[in-house]
Design a protein around this motif. Sequence first.
Motif, short mmCIF file in Angstrom:
data_model
loop_
_atom_site.label_atom_id
_atom_site.label_comp_id
_atom_site.label_asym_id
_atom_site.label_seq_id
_atom_site.Cartn_x
_atom_site.Cartn_y
_atom_site.Cartn_z
N SER A 80 -0.90 -7.58 3.83
CA SER A 80 0.23 -7.26 2.96
C SER A 80 0.69 -5.85 3.27
O SER A 80 0.14 -5.16 4.13
N THR A 81 1.69 -5.39 2.53
CA THR A 81 2.21 -4.04 2.72
C THR A 81 1.11 -3.00 2.54
O THR A 81 1.01 -2.03 3.30
N ASN A 82 0.24 -3.21 1.56
CA ASN A 82 -0.81 -2.24 1.28
C ASN A 82 -1.92 -2.24 2.32
O ASN A 82 -2.62 -1.25 2.49
N PHE A 83 -2.11 -3.38 2.99
CA PHE A 83 -3.23 -3.51 3.93
C PHE A 83 -2.72 -3.78 5.34
O PHE A 83 -3.19 -4.68 6.04
N ALA A 84 -1.75 -2.99 5.76
CA ALA A 84 -1.11 -3.21 7.05
C ALA A 84 -1.97 -2.75 8.23
O ALA A 84 -1.81 -3.24 9.34
N GLN A 85 -2.88 -1.80 8.00
CA GLN A 85 -3.70 -1.30 9.09
C GLN A 85 -4.62 -2.39 9.63
O GLN A 85 -5.20 -3.17 8.85
N VAL A 113 -6.12 3.92 -0.01
CA VAL A 113 -5.98 2.71 0.81
C VAL A 113 -5.46 3.06 2.21
O VAL A 113 -5.91 2.49 3.21
N GLY A 114 -4.53 4.01 2.29
CA GLY A 114 -3.96 4.38 3.56
C GLY A 114 -4.95 5.02 4.51
O GLY A 114 -4.72 5.09 5.72
#
Length: 351
Positions: free
Chosen positions: A93-98, A42-43
């Motif tokens: 969200s935290t996981n999809f901050a980009q 994800v990152g």
Amino acid sequence: MGDAGVPVVVGLDNGGTSNNATVLTADGRFLVDGLLEIPSAVGAGPQAAIEALARALDGALAHTGVPRELVRAVGLDTPGPASADGVISSRGSTNFAQPAWHGFDVRGALQRRLNLPVVYLNDGNAAALYAHHVHFGAEATARSSVSAIVGTGLGGGIVVDGRVVTGAAGMAGEFGHVHIPLAGLLAPGQPEPRCACGFVGDAESVASLTAIRRNLLPYWLTRHPGHPLAAEPAGRAATLVRGYAERGDELAREVFAQQAAALGRLFTIAANFTDPHAYFVGGGVVEAQPQFRDWFLATVREHTVLRAEQVAVATFALVPERDMAGARGVAIAALEALRSGAVATPAMPTT
């Protein structure tokens, strides 16, 4: 190994670090017994993450021996917030901050990559659906439930007649951002808890790992000077609290008693909106020793105010197999969508 010729759906649970996959046969049997994880990427951005999901599907099929042509649909869950169709919110969200994730159609992208119908739920809804079906079994389609999933934030889900209520924009069951009464919940001099979303006094501001770090632990450490957790960095201290609570530590029990009371107040609100047959609690908070787990659930129930008629029919239980609940729940959703005709069965390859 898979049964020859039996159609299947694949459930893919996407997380910040890992994807977990499962395979569910058309007659309702899971072919994967435990976790089947690979890195989620994800990152690295949306395209890398889509490829990682495709690899997770291939790995699940290889693990179970199911040929790809027997896959009829795929279920996908991700952390929210996202629309009912799987478009990641512009407030990531935290996981999809980009920025590349904001407004990204993760369901559509995976569907195009796999050339298979993809059914989407957020991870809280997927876990709620799995808990509902495990608990009620054959009666699942005639029962209702609400679930609170305590993690970094507070997710959840509403299930009515065996189906997840997603809402018009996909935001139903976002219990973390429901305001709860604070009177009698906070200790003397305890500051009003603030959520990362900006709300003051919503459920997530008390019942989440983030709440422990930002709101609860800083206060309770002032009441217990010299506690060993005071010497730890804030993030690490928050993750260590549960272990202390399992051992009966007074400070840690105060923290989790407040979290349980907050969930009870949340369920009291839910009781007056949906009047469900069951209330489920899941997440890291209940992945603990049985004695602590039972105490926590009993405390939630103690603080849930129900009418006598509701007490007679309602049950309280834990979300089972939390690590697998997301993949299994969204696989159930995909199978239900196939059975109802909500998604088309892919054409069989010609020979």
